[in-house]
Design an enzyme around this catalytic site. Structure first.
Site, PDB file in Angstrom:
ATOM      1  N   CYS A 124       0.413  -1.086  -0.135  1.00  0.00           N
ATOM      2  CA  CYS A 124      -0.150   0.032  -0.088  1.00  0.00           C
ATOM      3  C   CYS A 124       1.011   1.455   0.236  1.00  0.00           C
ATOM      4  O   CYS A 124       1.948   1.681  -0.647  1.00  0.00           O
ATOM      5  CB  CYS A 124      -0.757   0.148   1.440  1.00  0.00           C
ATOM      6  SG  CYS A 124      -2.307   1.416   1.236  1.00  0.00           S
ATOM      7  N   ASP A 193      -3.777   1.331  10.040  1.00  0.00           N
ATOM      8  CA  ASP A 193      -4.537   1.411  10.356  1.00  0.00           C
ATOM      9  C   ASP A 193      -4.930   1.734  11.471  1.00  0.00           C
ATOM     10  O   ASP A 193      -5.612   2.762  12.495  1.00  0.00           O
ATOM     11  CB  ASP A 193      -5.965   1.343   9.408  1.00  0.00           C
ATOM     12  CG  ASP A 193      -5.687   2.341   7.889  1.00  0.00           C
ATOM     13  OD1 ASP A 193      -4.753   1.666   6.990  1.00  0.00           O
ATOM     14  OD2 ASP A 193      -6.228   3.331   7.600  1.00  0.00           O
TER      15      ASP A 193
HETATM   16  C1  RUB Z   1      -3.790   3.024   3.509  1.00  0.00           C
HETATM   17  C2  RUB Z   1      -2.986   1.761   3.749  1.00  0.00           C
HETATM   18  C3  RUB Z   1      -1.767   2.665   4.834  1.00  0.00           C
HETATM   19  C4  RUB Z   1      -1.813   2.961   5.916  1.00  0.00           C
HETATM   20  C5  RUB Z   1      -0.689   3.719   7.189  1.00  0.00           C
HETATM   21  O1  RUB Z   1      -4.569   2.567   3.163  1.00  0.00           O
HETATM   22  O2  RUB Z   1      -3.637   0.880   4.586  1.00  0.00           O
HETATM   23  O3  RUB Z   1      -1.154   1.224   5.065  1.00  0.00           O
HETATM   24  O4  RUB Z   1      -3.329   4.301   6.239  1.00  0.00           O
HETATM   25  O5  RUB Z   1      -1.131   5.229   5.784  1.00  0.00           O
HETATM   26  P1  RUB Z   1      -5.797   4.114   2.493  1.00  0.00           P
HETATM   27  P2  RUB Z   1       0.392   6.194   7.106  1.00  0.00           P
HETATM   28  O6  RUB Z   1      -5.286   3.870   1.304  1.00  0.00           O
HETATM   29  O7  RUB Z   1      -7.363   3.207   1.676  1.00  0.00           O
HETATM   30  O8  RUB Z   1      -6.045   4.728   3.238  1.00  0.00           O
HETATM   31  O9  RUB Z   1       1.385   5.550   7.370  1.00  0.00           O
HETATM   32  O10 RUB Z   1       0.542   7.021   6.102  1.00  0.00           O
HETATM   33  O11 RUB Z   1      -0.330   6.843   8.095  1.00  0.00           O
END
Ligand code: RUB
Length: 318
Positions: A124, A193
């Site tokens: 991701c 998340d």
């Molecule tokens: C984003 C996702 C990321 C986490 C952490 O999912 O799974 O790995 O949110 O991100 P989506 P960060 O694209 O559905 O929002 O470290 O930037 O908080």
């Protein structure tokens, strides 16, 4: 109201996405909304703020950073609208600054676990995970990154763009190639998340598959997560809700219409049990997943007692 709803809409549609960014956007919107509110009456101000908080907190159900950010701002106090507004601004700006510093600090702490010559797999698009990778690279470590596409929304494209921009050697793979490439991987680094009281990590769908393949190959898995990703609700035994998104993200409505009897399932996140995680890298330090409860209780300052005694105040927000 228009701008508030626009921000809520952007979070819902994922124009603003990633748990940390969502949290900062919600805090900033509450601050700006408070600045725009032209009311003199403090109960009216409080009521409007509460409604705005509920709207923002309800936009995406899984990222715990969102209600945690909203709650951090909604702790404001004040006897007059002026006082309350000033406190909202202070708390929101404080949250945003701490959040940005946390991502930077996680990079510094996590980079210590990256060795020169390592191949890192990521999934991701996580700012916290990229912070670790970018810091290791900035320290002069020669690293390779394997990034998954992360279907259906292809956040992996954002990741490879960012890494390429930093001059980091990066390969893009389809999600189903994770196990095929795991033999070449020294370290898995992903974001979160939500982190539950028992140390499980909720992250983009497919993360648990990465962790399973890593476990089979005896490859370490590091989760990069700011402390506001930890879920106080899970102390009360609640599960983190997994967001189910629209079928149109997986198959076009036109194509789907050709298979009348087929339902489409599109969970946006999955749960990786703590047994598959070696370390959760937070701004408060690198901890084993078993210590998640301590972060919630001591670091976030939310124990069971406080939560249950003030539950009505935070109705819908905790
Ligand atoms: C984003 C996702 C990321 C986490 C952490 O999912 O799974 O790995 O949110 O991100 P989506 P960060 O694209 O559905 O929002 O470290 O930037 O908080």
């Amino acid at each position: 109201m228009k701008q508030l709803e626009e921000t809520a809409g952007k979070i819902r549609s994922m124009e603003i996405r990633g748990a940390g960014r969502i949290a900062r956007a919600a805090a900033a919107e509450l601050r700006d909304y408070a600045m725009r509110l032209s009311v003199d009456d403090i109960p009216v101000f409080n009521e409007k703020m509460k409604n705005a908080a509920k709207l923002l907190a309800g936009t995406r159900p899984t990222a715990v950073s969102l209600p945690n950010a909203v709650r951090a701002v909604m702790r404001y106090g004040g006897d007059t609208v002026e006082e309350a507004r000033a406190d909202v601004v202070k708390l929101a700006d404080g949250f945003i600054m701490n959040s940005e510093n946390a991502v930077k600090r996680i990079g510094e702490i996590g980079a210590r676990r990256v060795r020169d010559g390592d191949t890192i797999m990521t999934h991701c698009n996580s700012s916290a995970a990229i912070s670790i990778i970018a810091e290791a690279h900035a320290q002069g470590k020669d690293i390779n990154v394997i990034a998954t596409e992360s279907r259906p929304r292809m956040q992996g494209h954002l990741t490879v763009k960012q890494l390429d921009g930093l001059g980091i050697k990066t390969s893009l793979i389809v999600d189903s190639a994770v196990r095929y490439f795991m033999k070449d991987v020294d370290l898995v680094v992903v974001g979160a998340d939500a982190v539950t009281a028992n140390g499980s990590v909720i992250n983009k769908i497919g993360t648990s598959q990465l962790a399973l393949a890593a476990s089979e190959a005896r490859t370490n898995v590091i989760v990069a997560a700011e402390t506001y990703k930890f879920s106080p609700r899970t102390i009360l035994g609640e599960l983190v809700e997994i967001e189910e998104r629209d079928a149109s993200e997986v198959i076009s409505a036109e194509k789907h219409a050709e298979f009348q009897g087929v339902s489409v399932k599109n969970p946006a996140f999955d749960v990786t049990p703590r047994e598959y995680i070696d370390l959760i890298c937070t701004e408060a330090g690198a901890i084993p997943p078993e210590m998640a409860y301590i972060i919630i209780k001591d670091f976030l300052g939310w124990g069971i007692e406080e939560m249950t005694s003030t539950a009505s105040k935070w109705e819908g927000l905790i």
